[in-house]
Design an enzyme around this catalytic site. Structure first.
Site, short mmCIF file in Angstrom:
data_model
loop_
_atom_site.label_atom_id
_atom_site.label_comp_id
_atom_site.label_asym_id
_atom_site.label_seq_id
_atom_site.Cartn_x
_atom_site.Cartn_y
_atom_site.Cartn_z
N LEU A 190 0.82 -1.22 0.00
CA LEU A 190 0.00 0.00 0.00
C LEU A 190 0.85 1.27 0.00
CD1 LEU A 190 -2.81 -1.02 2.53
CD2 LEU A 190 -2.71 -1.36 0.05
N HIS A 191 0.29 2.31 -0.60
CA HIS A 191 0.93 3.62 -0.64
C HIS A 191 -0.16 4.68 -0.44
CE1 HIS A 191 -0.73 3.69 -4.67
NE2 HIS A 191 -0.09 2.56 -4.94
N GLY A 209 -1.66 6.51 -2.44
CA GLY A 209 -2.76 6.42 -3.41
C GLY A 209 -3.87 5.54 -2.84
N HIS A 210 -3.47 4.38 -2.29
CA HIS A 210 -4.48 3.50 -1.68
C HIS A 210 -5.16 4.20 -0.51
CE1 HIS A 210 -1.78 0.20 -3.36
NE2 HIS A 210 -2.96 -0.12 -3.85
N GLY A 231 -9.09 3.32 -8.31
CA GLY A 231 -8.27 4.45 -8.75
C GLY A 231 -8.34 4.64 -10.25
N ASP A 250 -5.70 3.06 -13.03
CA ASP A 250 -6.04 1.86 -13.82
C ASP A 250 -7.32 2.16 -14.58
OD1 ASP A 250 -3.96 -0.07 -12.86
OD2 ASP A 250 -4.82 0.53 -10.96
N VAL A 306 -3.11 9.65 -7.47
CA VAL A 306 -2.24 10.35 -6.52
C VAL A 306 -0.81 10.20 -7.03
CG1 VAL A 306 -1.49 10.49 -4.11
CG2 VAL A 306 -3.84 9.85 -4.64
N SER A 349 2.20 0.39 -6.53
CA SER A 349 2.94 -0.58 -5.72
C SER A 349 4.23 -1.00 -6.43
CB SER A 349 2.08 -1.82 -5.49
OG SER A 349 0.86 -1.42 -4.92
N ARG A 350 4.20 -0.94 -7.76
CA ARG A 350 5.38 -1.36 -8.53
C ARG A 350 6.53 -0.37 -8.43
NH1 ARG A 350 3.72 -5.47 -12.24
NH2 ARG A 350 1.46 -5.71 -12.06
O1 PAF Z 1 -6.04 -2.73 -8.98
C1 PAF Z 1 -5.67 -3.71 -8.28
O2 PAF Z 1 -4.87 -3.57 -7.35
C2 PAF Z 1 -6.22 -5.09 -8.58
O3 PAF Z 1 -6.39 -5.27 -9.94
C3 PAF Z 1 -7.52 -5.39 -7.83
C4 PAF Z 1 -8.66 -4.49 -8.25
C5 PAF Z 1 -7.28 -5.26 -6.33
C6 PAF Z 1 -7.96 -6.83 -8.11
O4 PAF Z 1 -7.00 -7.75 -7.71
#
Ligand code: PAF
Length: 282
Positions: A33-34, A36-37, A147, A150, A176, A186-187
């Site tokens: 998590l960051h 943005g999450h 978000g 994506d 964010v 996360s990457r």
């Molecule tokens: O966006 C993500 O992190 C993933 O695709 C999700 C929506 C959690 C599904 O695994």
């Protein structure tokens, strides 16, 4: 904040709050998590009574085994971060708990799953739909938060909800960014320093492209973005498409009605980054 690892224990807790008439907001994540999450979790907290965050690295959406193996797993620090905002329940199941039997369902999102991410990661959105539909069925949220980074995933999830007639509202949340403009992901944790240093070029270039939309053609802008980013030498554009924000059909020119979105995927070494920018010209 309570942490659940089994479906039945989470459902028991949720039944209690749902019986009392509380609304449930759900933020699905794959952990690492960051901020943005956290912004999604904060938005969920401002719109619903009980916030549930799932942390599950979903194997069915990975098209590359190495990517799945290397995906960062940082549960302890994730829980620490979540305790800094209002998160009521965390759901962190094992793969066996989520998939006691193989999920063989095949979704059909038509055009949405054949372009961009769909073209370069075939099967990816089927896996996303499998896990998100399962999580929706377990949690039964009134609202779910995704978000805008994506962008294509959001379009796919919206379509899935319409196709399945699910009673959940999908709430899009702004991208964010780090101080230098790199979209939080996360990457980003996997980026070696030399790649991290130049990754900000992606968003800088998208912003420059947006400024050019009043004077230059769509094709000029597409070439400009790809050439500018590739010129860096460490970054390699996988695709850059300018598409209609709803249908995701490639736009031919900026005179077509409706907002356009420039969506990009770039390799920074072995790490694949995605980003987008809205060209709201009309
Ligand atoms: O966006 C993500 O992190 C993933 O695709 C999700 C929506 C959690 C599904 O695994």
């Amino acid at each position: 904040m309570k942490v659940f690892t089994t479906v039945t224990s989470l459902q028991e807790a949720l039944k209690d709050v749902q019986d009392k008439g509380f609304t449930v907001g759900f933020v699905p994540t794959m952990g690492a998590l960051h901020y943005g999450h956290l912004s999604l979790v904060a938005k969920a907290g401002s719109m619903t009574d009980i916030v549930v965050v799932s942390i599950f690295v979903n194997p069915t959406q990975f098209t590359d085994k190495n990517d799945l193996t290397n995906y960062p797993r940082t549960l302890e620090s994730d829980l620490k971060l979540l305790s800094s905002v209002r998160c009521d329940y965390v759901f962190s199941p094992s793969v066996e708990e989520m998939y006691p039997v193989e999920d063989t369902r095949k979704f059909d999102f038509g055009y949405l799953e054949t372009v961009m991410e769909g073209e370069f990661r075939p099967g990816h959105f089927n896996g996303v739909a499998q896990v998100v539909s399962k999580l929706f069925a377990i949690i039964l949220p009134q609202k779910a938060f995704f978000g805008l980074k994506d962008f294509q995933q959001l379009a796919v999830i919206r379509k899935m909800v319409r196709q399945m007639g699910l009673p959940v509202e999908i709430v899009p949340c702004d991208i964010v960014r780090e101080g230098d403009g790199l979209a939080m992901s996360s990457r980003n944790k996997l980026l070696l320093p030399e790649y991290r240093n130049c990754a900000s070029i992606i968003y800088q270039t998208l912003k420059e492209a947006k400024e050019l939309t009043t004077t230059k053609s769509l094709q000029f802008i597409k070439d400009f973005v790809v050439n500018r980013i590739n010129a860096n030498g460490l970054l390699k554009v996988e695709y850059f498409e300018i598409v209609d924000e709803n249908s995701l059909m490639p736009s031919k020119n900026f005179n077509e009605p409706g907002a356009k979105v420039g969506c990009i995927a770039v390799f920074a070494g072995k790490v694949r980054l995605i980003d987008n920018i809205i060209f709201d010209i009309n």
